[in-house]
Write an enzyme that holds these catalytic residues in place. Structure first.
Site: not given
Length: 457
Positions: A132, A230, A264, A436
């Site tokens: 993505n 993630e 997301c 992150e």
């Protein structure tokens, strides 16, 4: 004959490239090469390592348009988004370079001597990037891992390997050591599994679905291997009655339509206080209907296609099931070749309907009413995910109370911004593990070594 990956342009369904698919033997060889390169790289003086990363950033900057066009071809992103993504890679490298000389240990007061901590690189880091946002998310892990003195073996998604391969070439052009940053396109169950299970890989960073993230975590457990995950999200967009409704309605469409909803952090659950629900919907509906969907290379386009036929079918299945009883408000999308789906709002829908609680990963949002602050928090937390979300209100006290109550790793007030490379990013619950980006990004790729030096005679 070696297996190949066929890269399709999502806007036309044409094959734009074929690349060899890595085998477990390829992964094994790459990890061995990376291990040798890492030992030399870790011995490079911090200032020189930082300079090398800044050269890499400069080379990326010189190829922004080329990288952006590759992203449009393989991922169907709008050209504006693709340019931002390439620029984000440059910025991440610059930011990580700035941390190399500040990767400090501590001096801890103890009796009888001196105690210090040293932050040492892990070794070889395996990165499994999603389709993505192929460029920036690959760089989220790669830049700080390299800065901390590690080597990186990156497996891009099967559908989007081209920008990653080009970045590896640019790293060599910038003068990074050979084999320090390697890209191995391949299938997840083959190359991805081999990378996760390889004993020479000290850490795995994965971005993708919660289902696959759980599998990776289980495979890594056998070697007590570090992971950063993630994963999915089902983020709320909470609009209180006292909010600037015009601003909230104007911002809401791209909060779930950016990258065709394949994000997301997409705010796919729009929660609106009941007293302003009808007014807000009247403002939101034309804003969604007017979104320009079309050719990703057209500067006016706001939303492109979905990534694949499989993803298009997945999104269709949610809307078909949902619209049996719901009201669907839809924008326009091109007909003909390409994986197109129109912007879609679903109203009059049960709060526990699949499209209201599961990650659709497409340009679809549900609009649900709530009564008061407690009800808004209840709805916002009625999901196993906890990645992101937004709160719209003029009351700073309410904003802070709601922020504390909503279980999510990244919240914005009167904004939909989730990701900044200089602030931490990660999720609660089924949305992942670890953080992150931000000032502590490099330490996530280090071991802490404690050294005690006796000063007693």
């Amino acid at each position: 004959m070696p297996h190949e990956l066929h890269v399709l342009n999502p806007a036309t369904e044409e094959v734009v490239a074929t690349v060899p698919a890595a085998t477990p033997a390829d992964v094994d060889a790459a990890v061995a090469r990376a291990g040798a390169a890492q030992r030399s790289w870790a011995a490079v003086a911090p200032a020189d390592r930082a300079r090398a990363l800044r050269r890499f950033a400069a080379v990326v900057d010189a190829h922004i348009e080329e990288l952006a066009l590759l992203e449009v071809r393989e991922a169907g992103h709008t050209i504006g988004n693709a340019r931002w993504e390439a620029g984000n890679v440059r910025d991440l490298l610059d930011y990580a370079a700035g941390g190399v000389e500040r990767l400090n240990g501590r001096q801890i007061p103890v009796s009888g001597g001196l105690d210090i901590t040293i932050l040492e690189p892990l070794g070889v880091v395996g990165v499994i990037a999603p389709w993505n946002f192929p460029m920036p998310i690959a760089a989220w892990a790669t830049a700080p891992a390299l800065a901390a003195g590690n080597a990186v073996v990156l497996k891009p998604a099967e559908t989007t390997p081209l920008t990653a391969l080009r970045l590896a070439e640019l790293a060599l052009e910038a003068g990074l050591p050979e084999h320090l940053f390697q890209v191995l396109p391949g299938e997840g169950p083959v190359a991805g599994t081999a990378l996760v299970e390889h004993p020479g890989v000290a850490k795995v960073v994965f971005t993708g679905s919660t289902r696959v993230g759980k599998e990776i975590m289980a495979r890594a457990a056998g070697q007590v291997k570090r992971v950063t995950l993630e994963l999915g999200g089902k983020s709320p967009n909470i609009v209180y009655a006292d909010a600037d409704l015009d601003a909230a309605a104007a911002a809401a469409p791209m909060s779930f339509l950016d990258n065709s909803g394949q994000d997301c952090c997409a705010r796919t659950r729009i929660l609106v206080q009941r007293s302003v629900y009808d007014r807000f919907l009247a403002l939101l509906t034309p804003a969604v209907e007017e979104i320009v969907v079309g050719d990703p290379l057209d500067e006016r386009t706001q939303m492109g296609p979905l990534i694949s036929r499989a993803q298009l079918d997945r999104v269709r299945s949610y809307v078909t099931d949902a619209t049996e009883k719901a009201t669907a408000i839809r924008g326009k999308a091109p007909e003909g070749p390409g994986f197109w789906f129109p912007p879609t709002l679903l109203t009059d829908i049960a709060e526990d309907a699949p499209c209201a609680v599961e990650e659709v990963f497409g340009p679809v949002a549900v609009v649900l009413p709530f009564d008061d602050e407690a009800d808004a928090v209840r709805l916002a937390n009625a999901t196993p995910y906890g990645l992101s979300g937004s709160i719209w209100t003029r009351d700073i006290g309410r904003a802070l109370r709601t922020s504390r109550a909503v279980r999510a790793g990244n919240l914005s007030v009167n904004s939909h911004s989730s990701v900044r490379y200089w602030t931490p990013f990660g999720g609660f619950g089924q949305s992942g593990l670890g953080r992150e980006l931000g000032p502590d990004a490099l330490t996530a790729f280090t071991e802490t070594k404690n050294v005690f030096i006796s000063t007693e005679a």
